[in-house]
Design an enzyme around this catalytic site. Structure first.
Site, PDB file in Angstrom:
ATOM      1  N   TYR A   1       0.176   5.442  -3.608  1.00 38.42           N
ATOM      2  CA  TYR A   1       1.196   5.110  -2.447  1.00 38.42           C
ATOM      3  C   TYR A   1       2.341   4.483  -3.124  1.00 38.42           C
ATOM      4  CZ  TYR A   1       3.015   1.985   0.988  1.00 38.42           C
ATOM      5  OH  TYR A   1       4.074   0.938   1.764  1.00 38.42           O
TER       6      TYR A   1
ATOM      7  N   SER B   1       8.452  -0.927  -0.957  1.00 35.23           N
ATOM      8  CA  SER B   1       7.510  -1.795  -0.908  1.00 35.23           C
ATOM      9  C   SER B   1       7.419  -2.567  -2.157  1.00 35.23           C
ATOM     10  CB  SER B   1       5.996  -1.138  -0.627  1.00 35.23           C
ATOM     11  OG  SER B   1       5.045  -1.810  -1.449  1.00 35.23           O
TER      12      SER B   1
END
Ligand SMILES: Cc1cc2nc3c(=O)[nH]c(=O)nc-3n(C[C@H](O)[C@H](O)[C@H](O)COP(=O)(O)OP(=O)(O)OC[C@H]3O[C@@H](n4cnc5c(N)ncnc54)[C@H](O)[C@@H]3O)c2cc1C
Lengths: 469, 254
Positions: free
Chosen positions: B157, B144
């Site tokens: 995250y 990501s």
């Protein structure tokens, strides 16, 4: 150690240690879809037997000079036998015109050895750098297919090392099934460890060639149809980007081996001369995409202009006529790291309209092809998976980076299939398993013979996995 | 085997219910991928995805797989390779968590880290070993943009993806010469079930766009791709921005 010493007649049994395998990344000549295998370079059939017995769960496949374009001579995660070390000429019978060789003998080597005696290889492809094993494994064809058939049709006898390590001598008469499953069988029945070939008699090493410019595809087809019977060798090169009335323009080359009295005085002293030049190597520096629509258009134009308008006979050398690309070693590097693929199909003579449709679509879409070659095949060889069959065969060389190529080729697959034609496995690198089965009606028969010869599926390749052969 | 035009024949998805994974599988099935295994926690979503792929002519199998069952990864995944070669493995599972809540609940934070990082490490290693034996294939790892720099609103995250991202890069290097290729994918903000209801960021993207990027990256044997591709340039600027300045950029964006 699966070998029974009794099967190696006339030879003192000794355990020759198998050379150490090396982990290597392999591709075919097109330089696409690499995979990694353990590569062993055996020198004797005992070593081959031992290597085959020791092949792990990913199996084993033979490899010659790796001149197939796609993936038939690679075996990801398994074993690959590089047979170029088994390159001895075992015996020659000059009266019969036959020669016995190990599988790694190259066609160049055979030419060098046999031309002085007035013998040429029975069939030669567009490169001399193929082995006899590879030539049989793919049942290759040349510019003389209409006259001479395919390579395996000149093989009198071969020794096949089977999965259990035993060696069987096959002739088309005594074991037609296994023989014709092996000829064109892409290395999947076993390892060819010896072959006896019938050579072709020649008076000279020159070819009397006529080259004629043709205005378009119809012209090319007409000329080839009319002159096929007069020439042993014939082939047309097309400008694959020309459209409209010039669609398929190019030149037709036809030839026969020159007779002694066709040679000029100065060549008569050494009529069988053959001296392949040492090769200039192509450096590996080319960016992918160098060969594109624009550069290939320029080359096509230049080549077309160079071809004479009227057939003018001239003498060509073996290299110049049969193997022009061999003049430069590793020429495939010109395509850059992305590589290229060759697309060769055959359609029956009655399907000339399919041929035309394909030539047109490729030209209109503007997919550049470095070489585009048209040929007429003669009757099919009995090989279960042999490619040639009565009809027109066309070969394109496409850089893999060509936009829209995947869709174009799928459309071509469908056309070929519908016309009852097929694609050549030695060039294939992307066909669908389903299409292959439809193109090769004898695939099931091949599978049956293969399953008997190799019940545990020891012989496998990337291609056989990809196509579920 | 991947063919000469980079088309793949078989695909294994870890995290078979993920929107990006299913979009990628659909995209591949429209090309030449006819054997697909969806591995994940049983869900209607995954079953529906499987049916859709079957409709595209693929032969689909659904397999139970839980990223958090580290110890079972070998037993679950290794046998899948015995049934036939797998050309591409797509590691797509992951949880976003709830940053604010997870900061107050360390065990919930641990679950995010364990799923996204630890589970990915164990399953990737099992898969890498199988691919190595096979001598060819690609492992695609969904990282990501959040892995690039920590920021206050998603660092739990983000850090798990940073760990995964670094792991995957190193794994790719370790696999050089084995025929196995690892590709790291860094999508920007993806509009999907995972992010439903959250405000969109300027460079947001869709599962379909990520799928397109993955297919293209596989063709090129890319080591790292960004979706959208411009993010690479944005981050080459942001990467070295001093922290206070970076904070300001992030503030403005929010
Ligand atoms: C420039 C160029 C032009 C070409 N022109 C033509 C042409 O005009 N006509 C044509 O037909 N082909 C042509 N080809 C293709 C080439 O002739 C074939 O691919 C040939 O088989 C290559 O031989 P190789 O020794 O390199 O075999 P490889 O490519 O190494 O292997 C080919 C296959 O043969 C099998 N094989 C190899 N050795 C053995 C063995 N000892 N026992 C069992 N199986 C074995 C392999 O397993 C593999 O399946 C051309 C190729 C190039 C590069």
């Amino acid at each position: 150690m699966g070998t029974d010493p009794a099967v190696v007649p006339g030879k003192q049994w000794e355990v020759a240690a198998v050379p150490q395998p090396r982990r290597e990344k392999l591709t075919g000549w097109g330089r696409t879809a690499p995979s990694v295998a353990q590569v062993v370079r055996p020198r004797t059939r005992e070593q081959i037997a031992e290597a085959v017995a020791g092949a792990g769960p990913r199996g084993v496949v033979a490899r010659g000079l790796g001149r197939s374009y796609g993936d038939p001579a690679q075996n990801a995660g398994g074993l690959v036998l590089d047979l170029t070390g088994m390159n001895r000429i075992l015996g020659v019978d000059l009266d019969q015109g036959t020669v016995e060789v190990e599988p790694g003998v190259s066609l160049q080597q055979l030419m060098q050895a046999m031309l002085p005696f007035g013998y040429f290889v029975p069939v030669t492809p567009g490169t001399r750098y193929v082995t006899v094993g590879g030539a049989i494994g793919c049942d290759i064809h040349g510019k003389s297919h209409h006259a001479d058939g395919s390579f395996a049709q000149h093989v009198l006898e071969l020794d096949l090392l089977l999965a259990d390590g035993s060696v069987r001598t096959l002739t088309p008469e005594t074991e037609p099934e296994l023989f014709w499953a092996t000829a064109g069988g892409m290395g999947l029945t076993g390892v060819i460890v010896r072959a006896k070939l019938r050579m072709m008699r020649v008076e000279t090493s020159r070819i009397q060639v006529e080259t004629q410019r043709v205005a378009n595809l119809d012209d090319a087809m007409e000329r080839m149809t009319l002159t096929d019977a007069d020439y042993r060798f014939s082939v047309a090169s097309l400008d694959n980007l020309a459209t409209g009335p010039s669609l398929g323009r190019g030149w037709v080359e036809s030839g026969n081996f020159a007779t002694l009295d066709q040679l000029p005085e100065k060549l008569r002293g050494n009529p069988l001369a053959f001296s392949p030049k040492p090769l200039a190597a192509m450096p590996d520096v080319f960016p992918s995409g160098l060969l594109n629509r624009r550069t290939i258009r320029l080359m096509n134009e230049a080549n077309f202009r160079r071809a004479p308008k009227d057939a003018r006979p001239h003498l060509a050398t073996i290299g110049g006529f049969f193997h022009p690309l061999d003049a430069i070693h590793d020429w495939n590097r010109v395509y850059g790291a992305a590589g290229f693929l060759q697309y060769q199909f055959v359609v029956p003579f009655a399907a000339a309209s399919t041929l035309r449709r394909i030539v047109e679509r490729v030209a209109v879409q503007g997919a550049p092809s470095f070489v585009t070659v048209l040929k007429r095949f003669g009757p099919a060889s009995p090989g279960y998976l042999s490619f040639p069959a009565d009809g027109w065969t066309l070969t394109y060389d496409f850089p893999t980076g060509t936009p829209g190529l995947a869709g174009l080729l799928r459309w071509m697959d469908a056309q070929v299939l519908e016309a009852g034609g097929r694609l050549y496995l030695a060039k294939d690198s992307r066909l669908d398993a389903g299409d292959l089965a439809a193109m090769y009606p004898r695939l099931e028969a091949f599978r049956k013979v293969r399953a008997e010869a190799d019940p545990h599926g020891v012989f496998v390749s990337d291609q056989s996995r990809r196509l579920g052969l | 085997m991947k063919d000469s035009l980079g088309s793949v024949q078989s695909l294994l998805v870890l995290g078979g219910g993920s929107d990006i994974a299913l979009a990628t599988a659909r995209r591949l099935a429209q090309d030449k991928t006819k054997r697909i295994i969806l591995a994940g926690r049983p869900s209607e979503r995954m079953e529906a995805g499987a049916d859709l792929l079957r409709g595209l002519g693929a032969e689909v199998r659904v397999v139970e797989f839980d990223a958090l069952e580290f110890a079972g990864h070998d037993d679950t995944l290794a046998p899948l390779f015995a049934e036939g070669d797998i050309d591409v493995v797509l590691l797509a599972f992951g949880v976003l968590g709830d940053q604010a809540a997870d900061e107050r609940d360390p065990m919930a934070a641990a679950k995010v880290a364990q799923t996204n990082y630890v589970g990915a490490v164990t399953s990737s290693l099992v898969v890498a070993e199988a691919l190595k034996k096979q001598g060819h294939g690609a492992l695609v790892v969904l990282s990501s943009v959040a892995a690039e720099r920590g920021r206050k609103d998603n660092f739990i995250y983000g850090s798990s993806k940073a760990g995964l991202d670094t792991f995957a890069q190193g794994l790719g290097d370790a696999l050089q010469g084995t025929g196995v290729h690892v590709m790291v994918v860094r999508p920007g903000f993806v509009e999907s079930k995972m992010t439903a209801g959250r405000p969109k960021s300027p460079m947001s993207t869709t599962p379909e766009a990520v799928a397109e990027g993955i297919v293209d990256g596989l063709r090129r044997d890319a080591d790292l791709i960004w979706v959208p591709a411009q993010l690479r340039y944005v981050f080459s600027g942001l990467r070295h921005l001093p922290r206070p300045a970076f904070r300001k950029v992030v503030e403005k964006q929010a």
